[in-house]
Design an enzyme around this catalytic site. Structure first.
Site, short mmCIF file in Angstrom:
data_model
loop_
_atom_site.label_atom_id
_atom_site.label_comp_id
_atom_site.label_asym_id
_atom_site.label_seq_id
_atom_site.Cartn_x
_atom_site.Cartn_y
_atom_site.Cartn_z
CB SER A 93 0.86 9.04 32.02
OG SER A 93 -0.50 9.32 31.88
N GLY A 94 2.99 7.05 32.83
CA GLY A 94 4.37 6.85 33.25
C GLY A 94 4.96 5.56 32.71
CB CYS B 28 -3.85 10.46 31.54
SG CYS B 28 -3.83 12.00 30.63
CB CYS C 245 -6.11 14.34 31.40
SG CYS C 245 -4.95 13.46 32.45
CE LYS D 196 -9.87 17.21 33.23
NZ LYS D 196 -8.74 17.46 34.14
N GLY E 226 -14.31 18.28 47.08
CA GLY E 226 -14.03 19.68 46.78
C GLY E 226 -12.70 19.86 46.08
CE1 TYR F 120 -7.66 16.95 38.27
CE2 TYR F 120 -6.61 16.65 40.40
CZ TYR F 120 -6.80 16.25 39.09
OH TYR F 120 -6.15 15.14 38.61
CD GLU G 23 -10.70 19.32 36.32
OE1 GLU G 23 -9.69 19.98 36.07
OE2 GLU G 23 -10.71 18.07 36.23
CB THR H 12 -0.74 13.19 32.79
OG1 THR H 12 -1.85 12.36 33.08
CG2 THR H 12 -0.11 12.78 31.48
CG HIS I 151 -4.02 46.42 23.57
ND1 HIS I 151 -4.67 46.42 24.79
CD2 HIS I 151 -4.74 47.21 22.74
CE1 HIS I 151 -5.73 47.20 24.71
NE2 HIS I 151 -5.81 47.69 23.47
CD GLU J 297 -3.73 44.54 27.26
OE1 GLU J 297 -2.97 45.51 27.08
OE2 GLU J 297 -4.73 44.34 26.57
#
Ligand SMILES: Cc1cc2nc3c(=O)[nH]c(=O)nc-3n(C[C@H](O)[C@H](O)[C@H](O)COP(=O)(O)OP(=O)(O)OC[C@H]3O[C@@H](n4cnc5c(N)ncnc54)[C@H](O)[C@@H]3O)c2cc1C
Length: 462
Positions: A15-16, A43, A48, A51, A178, A180, A184, A314, A439, A444
């Site tokens: 990415s970078g 990524c 990312c 996944k 534990g 992310y 996931e 990312t 709504h 909301e």
């Protein structure tokens, strides 16, 4: 700059690195990039993107169940792991092609090889055994999964890299971790039908996130049948005669599984990169130490993204790469603001968050108001699913400024992007209140929470 082969040599086309190379080239620099595996980096190739595709796939089992309440009759369903992986791989290959072409179109020279630093301006291209020179070197080599090799039998385990390419679907999977990524993947495998166990060393999953959301996501995951063992670690993994695995836990219990995945953290990719030879300073986890312009202690060497272990996401790597290129080649120096970064966790249900947690807010501000709403989203009235949505707004009571918003529930990640804009602009609770509700939506609730659920007041020092 004519004394060097290139103005910029980028190591790592993730990415970078890709963003930095392209922007530097558009500023007129002569740029080369080396990639030892696949263009797009973690990524695109094994993070990312694949996944999220698997998260989508895993949600269909609940969509089929929920459809009944809306009058649909869903016939017999079946799931084909090989087909999912093949389709995912096709999409990843398409994206990789785009990354390559975009670099080429920008005039960047591509080297499909591992590269190592041999001096402040020299890079060795391993595949062709050639050394090239550059006025600047940018290290964008990312990170890799960490495996705890003190655990006997850890060689039998997989990481997120392999989980995305398993040749057959594991009927039973245990995941250590534990954070992310662990959470996931637990949702992915459980949704696709695997008997799933999450084994986490700490007291509660998703350390660093707001406590209300941590507890709520834990409860919701258990409702989906995921077994979560906190305060536990694997001490030994054994391969059994039928090919399955037996994981031994610290407190004596065992977990039997077809696959055991370790997602217990990541380490910066700096081993054998030649950084010591060039005199580049590293931190305790092997991360490259940089200043706010991403420059290392060696003036010609910069580093961005996960290899610097600042905020390992990312969009952050991309911003750091862009800012580097603008600063060094675009005559417009700028730094990256690492505050108030909106974040999603594609757990099931999903998390979207920006700003401080309640715990952090109370440590940073003397007076904090907590607005909290826990409710059943409309879609689950007819689906009958027992799943709650959580929304939480934290306000600095002295200035009325919103300092954190946390959402658990459908599309929470999408919401966090927009909430990020509001918080970055310095929105107050009065601004939220003055905004008309949309709504009927779940969102909301964010503009209709009138009374604080809690008010933390730190007594003034005597
Ligand atoms: C399973 C998983 C899920 C994720 N999900 C998300 C998400 O939902 N959202 C999000 O924002 N972030 C997510 N991330 C994090 C994100 O992938 C990283 O923050 C991001 O890829 C970092 O970019 P980077 O440019 O620093 O490095 P990377 O993308 O890791 O790229 C580094 C590249 O350098 C190459 N390389 C390494 N050493 C050399 C060498 N010596 N020579 C040549 N090439 C080399 C590597 O092969 C790699 O292609 C996830 C990560 C994982 C593992």
């Amino acid at each position: 700059m004519a004394d060097y082969d290139y103005d910029l040599f980028v190591i790592g086309a993730g990415s970078g690195g890709v963003r930095a190379a392209r922007i530097a080239a558009t500023h007129g620099a002569r740029v080369a990039i080396a990639e030892e595996y696949r263009y797009g980096g973690t990524c695109v190739i094994r993070g990312c993107v694949p996944k999220k595709l698997l998260v989508y796939a895993s949600q269909y089992s609940e969509h089929f169940e929920d459809a009944k309440g809306f009058g649909w009759h869903v016939g017999e369903t079946s799931f084909d792991w090989k087909k999912l992986i093949a389709n995912k791989d096709q999409e990843i290959a398409r994206l990789e092609g785009i990354y390559r072409r975009n670099l080429e179109r920008s005039g960047v020279e591509l080297h499909d090889t591992r590269a190592e630093i041999v001096g402040p301006h020299e890079v060795r291209l391993k595949a062709v055994n050639r050394t090239v020179s550059a006025k600047y070197i940018l290290v964008a080599t990312g990170g890799r999964p960490y495996l705890d090799d003190t655990v006997e039998g850890v060689e039998h385990t997989i990481t997120s890299n392999e989980a995305l390419h398993l040749s057959s679907f594991p009927k039973r999977i245990a995941i250590a971790g534990g954070g992310y990524i662990a959470v996931e993947f637990a949702g992915i495998f459980a949704g696709l039908g695997a008997e799933t166990t999450l084994v986490y060393r700490g007291e509660e999953i998703l350390r660093g996130f707001d406590d209300d959301l941590r507890t709520a996501v834990h409860n919701e995951m258990e409702k989906k049948g995921i077994r979560i063992l906190c305060g536990e670690v694997f001490t030994k993994i054994e391969r059994q005669s039928d090919g399955s695995l037996k994981g031994h836990l610290r407190q004596g219990a065992t977990v039997e599984a077809d696959q055991i995945m370790f997602a217990i953290g990541r380490r910066p990719n700096t081993d054998g990169l030649g950084l010591e030879t060039a005199g580049v300073e590293l931190g305790g986890k092997g991360e490259i130490k940089v200043d706010e312009t991403s420059r290392t202690n060696v003036p010609s060497i910069y580093a961005i993204g996960d290899v610097t272990d600042r905020v390992n996401l990312t969009p952050v790597a991309i911003r750091e790469g862009h800012a580097f290129a603008d600063t060094v080649f675009g005559k417009s120096p700028r730094t990256v603001d690492h505050s108030l970064i909106p974040t999603a966790v594609f757990s099931q249900p999903e998390i979207g968050t920006v700003g401080l947690t309640e715990r952090e807010a109370c440590a940073a501000y003397p007076n904090v108001d907590v607005y909290r709403s826990i409710f059943r989203p409309m879609r689950h009235t007819l689906s009958g699913r027992d799943e709650k949505m959580v929304m939480k707004i934290l306000v600095d009571a002295d200035t009325d400024r919103v300092i954190g918003v946390h959402v658990l529930g459908p599309d929470a990640g999408e919401l966090s992007q927009v909430l990020g804009i509001a918080l970055k602009m310095g929105a107050t609770k009065a601004d939220f209140d003055a905004t008309m509700a949309v709504h009927p939506t779940a969102a909301e609730e964010l503009v209709t929470m009138r009374e604080p659920a809690e008010q933390h007041r730190r007594a003034a020092a005597e």
